[in-house]
Design an enzyme around this catalytic site. Structure first.
Site, PDB file in Angstrom:
ATOM      1  CG  LEU A  38      -2.327   0.432   1.144  1.00 37.29           C
ATOM      2  CD1 LEU A  38      -3.054  -0.356   0.065  1.00 37.29           C
ATOM      3  CD2 LEU A  38      -3.018   0.233   2.485  1.00 37.29           C
ATOM      4  CG  ASP A 145      -9.959 -10.101   7.858  1.00 33.99           C
ATOM      5  OD1 ASP A 145      -9.817 -10.595   8.992  1.00 33.99           O
ATOM      6  OD2 ASP A 145      -9.025  -9.581   7.228  1.00 33.99           O
TER       7      ASP A 145
END
Length: 365
Positions: A38, A145
């Site tokens: 990221l 999640d």
């Protein structure tokens, strides 16, 4: 497509090569996302900040290609104010895929690590999480999640859920090993089958408790200990839950657990008010069939300051999971991925059939 949009530059970010279109500059490392690296970046087209997620070598194996295709389909489908938006997507000449999304300043994990949250923030953050779930669950999508680190927040306290890549169809044979342990619903550990959107409600309930208390409610050291700490608060699993356990080994394990009685939530959370405790108990019910839904939780008195049925949409159509049981070669997933990307950029696939991959992947729209 302009030459500017279809040209790529290679940039090294802490030893990792990002091959992005010239539209994106000032790349800075943020960390590891779900299945990818990221970065933050500046979008030259809008002038604003964006997040870039690099999924490395998605075409190196069918399982990776399928997972990336699933994430792309979900990002395209789940358009909602409280879910991270896909702004751009392209495949680089090196055949990595890049998802460009909104960049929010922080996440709930960082916020909780820095200071206790005031009640109005707890309330508003919980409202936005449930608002997102009310939208996705009728579409047949379960996040699976949810945890503080994938709850993104900006300086205006706008909240968006990210990392739907692990999400899967609500089917009776959902794969077993997903959510980060602290936030994992007991039915995932007890049955590994036949669970549905109620697992997300449990996870948000755990996050709600953590926002109230400033620490994880069920900090299990391992799979076995996780169930133990849950029973220390909620008491032993009720018979209707035990009867759903199909594995003999799991049944023996549960039968061997010390018999426990439920602890009063008011004692466990002395700083919480009655409405907070009531909603928390409804979210953290051992039995997923009795657990409150996102829609009903939004209508709970605790969230009355924010609740507006006219501004809490549900998805108009169910997500098409037909690809999910497909066992296809990597090349087929690749063709399908290119098709989805062209569709995202509003390119007519038929008119582009003669284009080579390197000219159809750039992020222009």
């Amino acid at each position: 497509m302009s030459q500017e949009d279809s040209s790529f530059v290679k940039l090294s970010v802490f030893g990792n090569i990002f091959q992005v279109t010239t539209r994106y500059t000032d790349l800075q490392p943020v960390g590891m996302g779900a299945f990818g690296l990221l970065c933050s970046s500046t979008d030259q087209k809008s002038g604003g900040p964006v997040a870039i997620k690099k999924v490395m070598k998605p075409f190196s194996a069918p399982v990776l290609a399928k997972r990336t295709y699933r994430e792309l389909k979900l990002l395209k489908h789940l358009r909602h104010e409280n879910i991270i938006s896909l702004l751009d997507v392209f495949i680089s000449p090196g055949e990595d895929i890049y998802f460009i999304t909104e960049l929010l300043g922080t996440d709930l994990h960082r916020l909780l690590s820095s200071r206790p949250l005031e009640r109005q923030f707890v309330q508003y953050f919980l409202y936005q999480m449930l608002r997102a779930l009310k939208f996705v669950h009728p579409a047949g999508v379960v996040h699976r999640d949810l945890k503080p680190s994938n709850i993104l927040i900006n300086e205006n306290c706008d909240l968006k859920i990210c990392d739907f890549g692990l999400a899967r169809l609500q089917d009776p044979q959902m794969t077993g090993y997903v959510s980060t342990r602290y936030y994992r619903a007991p039915e995932i550990m007890l049955t590994w089958q036949e669970y549905d959107s109620a697992v997300d409600i449990w996870s948000v309930g755990c996050i709600f408790a953590e926002m109230i208390d400033g620490r994880p409610i069920f900090p299990g050291k391992d799979h076995v200990h996780q169930l133990t700490v849950i029973t220390e608060l909620l008491g032993s699993p009720p018979e209707d839950v035990i009867n759903t356990i199909t594995s003999e080994n799991t049944r023996r394990f549960v039968d061997a657990l010390p018999k426990r009685h439920k602890i009063s939530f008011a004692d466990r959370f002395p700083n919480a008010n009655a409405e907070e405790i009531d909603l928390l108990e409804k979210m953290l019910d051992f039995n997923p069939k009795k657990r409150i839904t996102a829609a009903d939780a939004l209508a709970h008195p605790y969230l009355a300051p924010y609740h507006d049925p006219e501004d809490e949409p549900t998805a108009n159509e169910r997500f098409d999971w037909s690809f999910n049981d497909a066992d296809l070669p990597t090349d087929q997933w690749k063709v399908m991925m290119y098709s989805e990307i062209l569709d995202f950029h509003n390119v007519d696939v038929k008119s582009e059939k003669d284009m080579t991959p390197s000219t159809t992947t750039a992020g222009a729209h």
